[in-house]
Design an enzyme around this catalytic site. Structure first.
Site, PDB file in Angstrom:
ATOM      1  N   SER A 199      -5.678  10.363   7.753  1.00  0.00           N
ATOM      2  CA  SER A 199      -6.334  10.239   7.654  1.00  0.00           C
ATOM      3  C   SER A 199      -7.324  11.669   7.053  1.00  0.00           C
ATOM      4  CB  SER A 199      -7.366   9.293   7.502  1.00  0.00           C
ATOM      5  OG  SER A 199      -8.242   8.886   6.762  1.00  0.00           O
ATOM      6  N   TYR A 207     -10.966   4.163  14.632  1.00  0.00           N
ATOM      7  CA  TYR A 207     -10.143   4.813  13.967  1.00  0.00           C
ATOM      8  C   TYR A 207      -9.394   6.323  13.485  1.00  0.00           C
ATOM      9  CZ  TYR A 207      -7.796   4.796   8.836  1.00  0.00           C
ATOM     10  OH  TYR A 207      -7.442   5.371   7.727  1.00  0.00           O
ATOM     11  N   VAL A 244       4.431  -3.116  15.375  1.00  0.00           N
ATOM     12  CA  VAL A 244       4.585  -1.037  16.084  1.00  0.00           C
ATOM     13  C   VAL A 244       3.165  -1.264  17.267  1.00  0.00           C
ATOM     14  CG1 VAL A 244       4.760  -0.487  13.676  1.00  0.00           C
ATOM     15  CG2 VAL A 244       2.802  -0.014  14.198  1.00  0.00           C
ATOM     16  N   SER A 291       7.198  -4.446   9.153  1.00  0.00           N
ATOM     17  CA  SER A 291       5.769  -5.033   9.162  1.00  0.00           C
ATOM     18  C   SER A 291       6.186  -6.229   9.329  1.00  0.00           C
ATOM     19  CB  SER A 291       4.506  -5.742   6.963  1.00  0.00           C
ATOM     20  OG  SER A 291       5.452  -6.662   7.359  1.00  0.00           O
ATOM     21  N   GLY A 340       0.854  -1.473  -0.090  1.00  0.00           N
ATOM     22  CA  GLY A 340      -0.189  -0.059  -0.089  1.00  0.00           C
ATOM     23  C   GLY A 340       0.788   1.365   0.326  1.00  0.00           C
TER      24      GLY A 340
END
Ligand code: NDP
Length: 270
Positions: free
Chosen positions: A148, A161, A66, A39, A19
């Site tokens: 975002s 989120y 993470v 990752s 991504g």
């Protein structure tokens, strides 16, 4: 080095196997940076590393979840060793989406999204600070958050989120103020719908419409219609379109920009 170059820089990008993070790794390495990324999936990371080596990009990898404090500490030790004790660029990109009605979010859901998206971001920055300081002369080192537009706009089904993304936007301003004297710039890129696995999780259609809200949460077709009229460019973005802005923010060309949140969203928030 050149104002429009990252030659000689070192960078850590979290979540680079897929991504937006994958595109950021390629963009920074392509502009001359030495990049480390992580990752949770060792096999996927190794495959990426091989491909980057084939393209003559200087990228190292290690596994890190993470959301786990001890793994973040281990990651920063690895980065310190691999990149020679100096970090010019930190990009906090790894993130977890969660599409659920607010009434259905469990304590575990809440804790996971908070730990992955915002606690990791803050803690990695604490850990990176001494490394960022070593290259900080004249605003030369730079932190970039990937938040975002959900941190600005209310979307049904994305409350937790979106809370983490709103927090990232504020952390950008707070740390920029606190670290300006250290020569560390802190900025943020807030993507709209981008064509990745996260967009699929959120059921974003190719025209950028957030269909999930109708199907799962509100069941109201009028919301789909209103979403469509709110996206001027009427398409999802591509990962490269986010990566280029991240790279710019890290360059000497952006040396007077700090504390900013830049939407890369096809006009959704205008
Ligand atoms: P992808 O799912 O395509 O990629 C996410 C990357 O992060 C993968 O490499 C993934 O690897 C890694 N990752 C996820 N969780 C963790 C973890 N706990 N520890 C370490 N690595 C992790 O997502 P996107 O590229 O779409 O998203 C990247 C960022 O952009 C996120 O913060 C997201 O919230 C944000 N964003 C995305 C938008 C979109 O429309 N796509 C819109 C706005 C913001 P692995 O799963 O193997 O660990």
């Amino acid at each position: 080095e050149g104002r429009w170059s990252l030659a000689g820089s070192t960078a850590l990008v979290t979540g680079g196997s897929k991504g937006i993070g994958h595109a950021i790794v390629e963009e920074l390495a392509g502009l001359g940076a030495r990049v480390h990324t992580c990752s949770r999936n060792a096999a996927e990371l190794e495959e990426c590393r091989r491909q980057w080596e084939g393209k003559n990009l200087r990228v190292t990898v290690s596994v890190c979840d993470v959301s786990v404090r001890a793994e973040r500490e281990k990651l920063m030790d690895t980065v310190k060793r691999t990149l020679g004790g100096k970090l010019d660029i930190l990009v906090n990109n790894a993130g977890q989406s969660m599409v659920k009605a607010a009434t259905e979010c469990t304590g575990e859901d809440y804790a996971l999204v908070m730990a992955t998206n915002i606690e990791s971001c803050f803690h990695l920055e604490q850990l990176a600070h001494p490394l960022l300081l070593r290259s900080a002369g004249g605003g030369a080192s730079s932190v970039v958050h990937i938040s975002s537009i959900a941190g600005f706009v209310g979307f049904p089904g994305l409350a937790v989120y979106s809370m983490t993304k709103g927090a990232m936007n504020q952390l950008t301003r707070s740390l920029a103020a606190e670290w300006a004297g250290d020569g560390i710039r802190v900025n943020c890129v807030a993507p709209g719908g981008i064509n990745t696995d996260v967009a699929k999780d959120m059921k974003l259609l190719n025209n950028g419409v957030f269909a999930m809200c109708v199907e799962q949460i509100t069941r109201d077709p009028e919301i789909v219609k209103s979403q469509a009229t709110q996206l001027p460019m009427q398409r999802l973005g591509e990962t490269e379109e986010v990566a280029s802005v991240v790279a710019f923010l890290c360059m000497p060309a952006a040396s007077y920009i700090t504390g900013q949140v830049i939407c890369v969203d096809g006009g959704r928030t205008i």
